[in-house]
Design a protein around this motif. Structure first.
Motif, PDB file in Angstrom:
ATOM      1  N   THR A 147       0.787  -1.228  -0.031  1.00  0.00           N
ATOM      2  CA  THR A 147       0.081   0.034  -0.124  1.00  0.00           C
ATOM      3  C   THR A 147       0.963   1.165   0.030  1.00  0.00           C
ATOM      4  O   THR A 147       1.732   1.432   0.807  1.00  0.00           O
ATOM      5  CB  THR A 147      -0.819   0.113   1.354  1.00  0.00           C
ATOM      6  OG1 THR A 147      -1.833  -1.094   1.125  1.00  0.00           O
ATOM      7  CG2 THR A 147      -1.874   1.343   1.374  1.00  0.00           C
ATOM      8  N   GLN A 148       0.623   2.304  -0.979  1.00  0.00           N
ATOM      9  CA  GLN A 148       1.348   3.377  -1.088  1.00  0.00           C
ATOM     10  C   GLN A 148       0.405   4.568  -0.717  1.00  0.00           C
ATOM     11  O   GLN A 148      -0.840   4.407  -0.852  1.00  0.00           O
ATOM     12  CB  GLN A 148       1.877   3.603  -2.360  1.00  0.00           C
ATOM     13  CG  GLN A 148       3.077   2.351  -2.598  1.00  0.00           C
ATOM     14  CD  GLN A 148       3.737   2.618  -4.282  1.00  0.00           C
ATOM     15  OE1 GLN A 148       4.615   3.417  -4.198  1.00  0.00           O
ATOM     16  NE2 GLN A 148       3.045   2.048  -5.235  1.00  0.00           N
ATOM     17  N   PRO A 149       0.719   5.819  -0.499  1.00  0.00           N
ATOM     18  CA  PRO A 149       0.123   6.925  -0.353  1.00  0.00           C
ATOM     19  C   PRO A 149      -0.706   7.203  -1.420  1.00  0.00           C
ATOM     20  O   PRO A 149      -0.406   7.366  -2.563  1.00  0.00           O
ATOM     21  CB  PRO A 149       1.054   8.085  -0.114  1.00  0.00           C
ATOM     22  CG  PRO A 149       2.070   7.399   0.370  1.00  0.00           C
ATOM     23  CD  PRO A 149       2.262   6.170  -0.206  1.00  0.00           C
ATOM     24  N   GLY A 150      -2.249   7.184  -1.308  1.00  0.00           N
ATOM     25  CA  GLY A 150      -3.004   7.463  -2.369  1.00  0.00           C
ATOM     26  C   GLY A 150      -3.318   6.332  -3.331  1.00  0.00           C
ATOM     27  O   GLY A 150      -4.111   6.249  -4.103  1.00  0.00           O
ATOM     28  N   ARG A 151      -2.658   5.225  -3.074  1.00  0.00           N
ATOM     29  CA  ARG A 151      -2.933   3.870  -3.870  1.00  0.00           C
ATOM     30  C   ARG A 151      -3.148   2.738  -2.911  1.00  0.00           C
ATOM     31  O   ARG A 151      -2.126   2.528  -2.086  1.00  0.00           O
ATOM     32  CB  ARG A 151      -1.855   3.885  -4.753  1.00  0.00           C
ATOM     33  CG  ARG A 151      -1.739   4.951  -5.813  1.00  0.00           C
ATOM     34  CD  ARG A 151      -0.555   4.662  -6.740  1.00  0.00           C
ATOM     35  NE  ARG A 151      -0.549   3.487  -7.688  1.00  0.00           N
ATOM     36  CZ  ARG A 151       0.134   3.286  -8.743  1.00  0.00           C
ATOM     37  NH1 ARG A 151       1.434   3.866  -8.625  1.00  0.00           N
ATOM     38  NH2 ARG A 151       0.002   2.094  -9.345  1.00  0.00           N
ATOM     39  N   VAL A 152      -4.124   1.906  -3.085  1.00  0.00           N
ATOM     40  CA  VAL A 152      -4.247   0.960  -2.370  1.00  0.00           C
ATOM     41  C   VAL A 152      -3.516  -0.559  -2.915  1.00  0.00           C
ATOM     42  O   VAL A 152      -3.038  -0.293  -4.191  1.00  0.00           O
ATOM     43  CB  VAL A 152      -5.805   0.385  -2.160  1.00  0.00           C
ATOM     44  CG1 VAL A 152      -6.629   1.502  -1.310  1.00  0.00           C
ATOM     45  CG2 VAL A 152      -6.426   0.065  -3.670  1.00  0.00           C
ATOM     46  N   ALA A 153      -3.164  -1.414  -2.226  1.00  0.00           N
ATOM     47  CA  ALA A 153      -2.727  -2.552  -2.688  1.00  0.00           C
ATOM     48  C   ALA A 153      -3.417  -3.272  -3.871  1.00  0.00           C
ATOM     49  O   ALA A 153      -4.685  -3.444  -3.521  1.00  0.00           O
ATOM     50  CB  ALA A 153      -2.195  -3.667  -1.543  1.00  0.00           C
ATOM     51  N   PRO A 154      -2.868  -3.765  -4.807  1.00  0.00           N
ATOM     52  CA  PRO A 154      -3.747  -4.600  -5.988  1.00  0.00           C
ATOM     53  C   PRO A 154      -4.234  -6.111  -5.348  1.00  0.00           C
ATOM     54  O   PRO A 154      -3.929  -7.182  -6.106  1.00  0.00           O
ATOM     55  CB  PRO A 154      -2.711  -4.578  -7.249  1.00  0.00           C
ATOM     56  CG  PRO A 154      -1.445  -4.706  -6.450  1.00  0.00           C
ATOM     57  CD  PRO A 154      -1.603  -3.963  -5.323  1.00  0.00           C
ATOM     58  N   ILE A 155      -4.501  -6.252  -4.140  1.00  0.00           N
ATOM     59  CA  ILE A 155      -5.087  -7.519  -3.610  1.00  0.00           C
ATOM     60  C   ILE A 155      -6.460  -7.408  -3.310  1.00  0.00           C
ATOM     61  O   ILE A 155      -6.794  -6.629  -2.227  1.00  0.00           O
ATOM     62  CB  ILE A 155      -4.037  -7.988  -2.452  1.00  0.00           C
ATOM     63  CG1 ILE A 155      -2.772  -8.141  -2.839  1.00  0.00           C
ATOM     64  CG2 ILE A 155      -4.612  -9.199  -1.716  1.00  0.00           C
ATOM     65  CD1 ILE A 155      -1.625  -8.538  -1.806  1.00  0.00           C
ATOM     66  N   VAL A 156      -7.341  -8.239  -3.967  1.00  0.00           N
ATOM     67  CA  VAL A 156      -8.649  -7.919  -3.708  1.00  0.00           C
ATOM     68  C   VAL A 156      -9.230  -9.495  -3.110  1.00  0.00           C
ATOM     69  O   VAL A 156      -8.742 -10.216  -3.391  1.00  0.00           O
ATOM     70  CB  VAL A 156      -9.518  -7.723  -5.014  1.00  0.00           C
ATOM     71  CG1 VAL A 156     -10.855  -7.767  -4.797  1.00  0.00           C
ATOM     72  CG2 VAL A 156      -9.057  -6.580  -5.635  1.00  0.00           C
ATOM     73  N   THR A 157      -9.975  -9.029  -1.910  1.00  0.00           N
ATOM     74  CA  THR A 157     -10.624 -10.209  -1.173  1.00  0.00           C
ATOM     75  C   THR A 157     -11.782 -10.807  -1.776  1.00  0.00           C
ATOM     76  O   THR A 157     -12.674  -9.738  -2.110  1.00  0.00           O
ATOM     77  CB  THR A 157     -10.882 -10.058   0.079  1.00  0.00           C
ATOM     78  OG1 THR A 157      -9.676  -9.617   0.999  1.00  0.00           O
ATOM     79  CG2 THR A 157     -11.703 -11.117   0.967  1.00  0.00           C
ATOM     80  N   VAL A 158     -12.208 -11.993  -2.377  1.00  0.00           N
ATOM     81  CA  VAL A 158     -13.198 -12.586  -2.996  1.00  0.00           C
ATOM     82  C   VAL A 158     -14.067 -13.567  -1.762  1.00  0.00           C
ATOM     83  O   VAL A 158     -13.463 -14.441  -1.526  1.00  0.00           O
ATOM     84  CB  VAL A 158     -12.800 -13.345  -4.040  1.00  0.00           C
ATOM     85  CG1 VAL A 158     -14.298 -13.876  -4.681  1.00  0.00           C
ATOM     86  CG2 VAL A 158     -12.159 -12.457  -5.167  1.00  0.00           C
ATOM     87  N   ARG A 159     -14.861 -12.876  -1.334  1.00  0.00           N
ATOM     88  CA  ARG A 159     -15.470 -13.365   0.083  1.00  0.00           C
ATOM     89  C   ARG A 159     -15.857 -15.013  -0.363  1.00  0.00           C
ATOM     90  O   ARG A 159     -16.485 -15.297  -1.427  1.00  0.00           O
ATOM     91  CB  ARG A 159     -16.662 -12.629   0.387  1.00  0.00           C
ATOM     92  CG  ARG A 159     -16.304 -11.263   1.134  1.00  0.00           C
ATOM     93  CD  ARG A 159     -17.487 -10.766   1.797  1.00  0.00           C
ATOM     94  NE  ARG A 159     -17.101  -9.612   2.291  1.00  0.00           N
ATOM     95  CZ  ARG A 159     -16.364  -9.219   3.474  1.00  0.00           C
ATOM     96  NH1 ARG A 159     -15.931 -10.178   4.246  1.00  0.00           N
ATOM     97  NH2 ARG A 159     -16.074  -8.059   3.888  1.00  0.00           N
TER      98      ARG A 159
END
Length: 239
Positions: free
Chosen positions: A214-226
């Motif tokens: 995670t960087q300032p202004g940008r979320v990490a490209p990891i999505v949780t698929v419930r």
């Protein structure tokens, strides 16, 4: 070739002797650690490949010693502890351990998990099969991953320290970029072992990796698929 050196900081004398014997029988060298100062000295002077760290080395409540090890070094750590609960295992992984074993444990299981941790640390990246071309680098969202150097850099070129388990998890997710990956599959590729249904180690690893990406202004490209698993949402370009 010199056998890999493993630091053994196990406080129970009989179990420690069994662990050392099992390591030696399995082709490792073992160096016994009896206190915290000796551990720091050995880490600095002996070039170990991994550390078996008893949470009781510092006494009751000494689990945070693992965090100090992680702050000083990327040395793979297998944390062991008595009377451990699922919460203890999760906390240990959050503090930076690559794996966690509850006492009493079998030395042969420790050796098996140690081998898995060391394999993660030497992962060659995608296409690392016999006869396949080895890809040396990859990029996604401005990040650069160097498989040869086991190095990750952010969009500004600053290095981001990952443990062996985190690097293996990132590599596995990148290989299946923009596809949903079942949680059980990530357990297999990142831990090298089957986890109990109550073991949340993969969720902890994903959480750790997500924070580091995670960087300032940008979320990490990891999505949780419930109910299924996770997806690495960024496009990956290999070199």
């Amino acid at each position: 070739m010199t056998p890999p050196l493993i630091l053994v900081a196990e406080v129970h004398p009989e179990l420690r002797a069994s662990v050392v014997q099992s390591l030696q029988d399995s082709g490792f060298r073992a160096h016994i650690i009896e206190d915290v100062p000796a551990m720091w000295r050995a880490m600095e002077t002996l070039s170990p490949r991994a550390l078996v760290l008893d949470t009781a080395l510092r006494g009751p409540g000494g689990m945070d010693l693992c965090q100090e090890v992680r702050q000083r070094s990327n040395l793979p750590v297998i944390l062991v502890g008595a009377n451990s609960s699922e919460v203890d295992r999760i906390v240990g992984l959050e503090l930076g351990a690559d794996d966690y074993l509850s006492k009493p444990y079998a030395p042969r299981e420790l050796v098996a998990r140690l081998r898995a941790v060391l394999r993660r640390g030497t992962h060659g990246g995608p296409d690392d099969a016999v006869g396949a071309p080895r890809r040396q680098q990859a990029r996604f969202d401005g990040w650069t991953v160097d498989f040869t150097r086991h190095e990750v850099r952010d969009s500004a070129g600053a290095p981001v320290e990952l443990t062996g388990a985190e690097f293996a998890l990132l590599t596995a997710m990148m290989e299946q970029a923009q596809r949903v990956i079942a949680r059980e599959r990530l357990v297999d590729v990142s831990n090298g072992r089957s986890a109990q249904s109550s073991d949340r180690s993969i969720d902890v690893l994903v959480s750790r990796l997500r924070r580091k990406l995670t960087q300032p202004g940008r979320v990490a490209p990891i999505v949780t698929v419930r109910g299924v698993g996770y997806m690495f949402s960024a496009a990956v370009e290999y070199r």
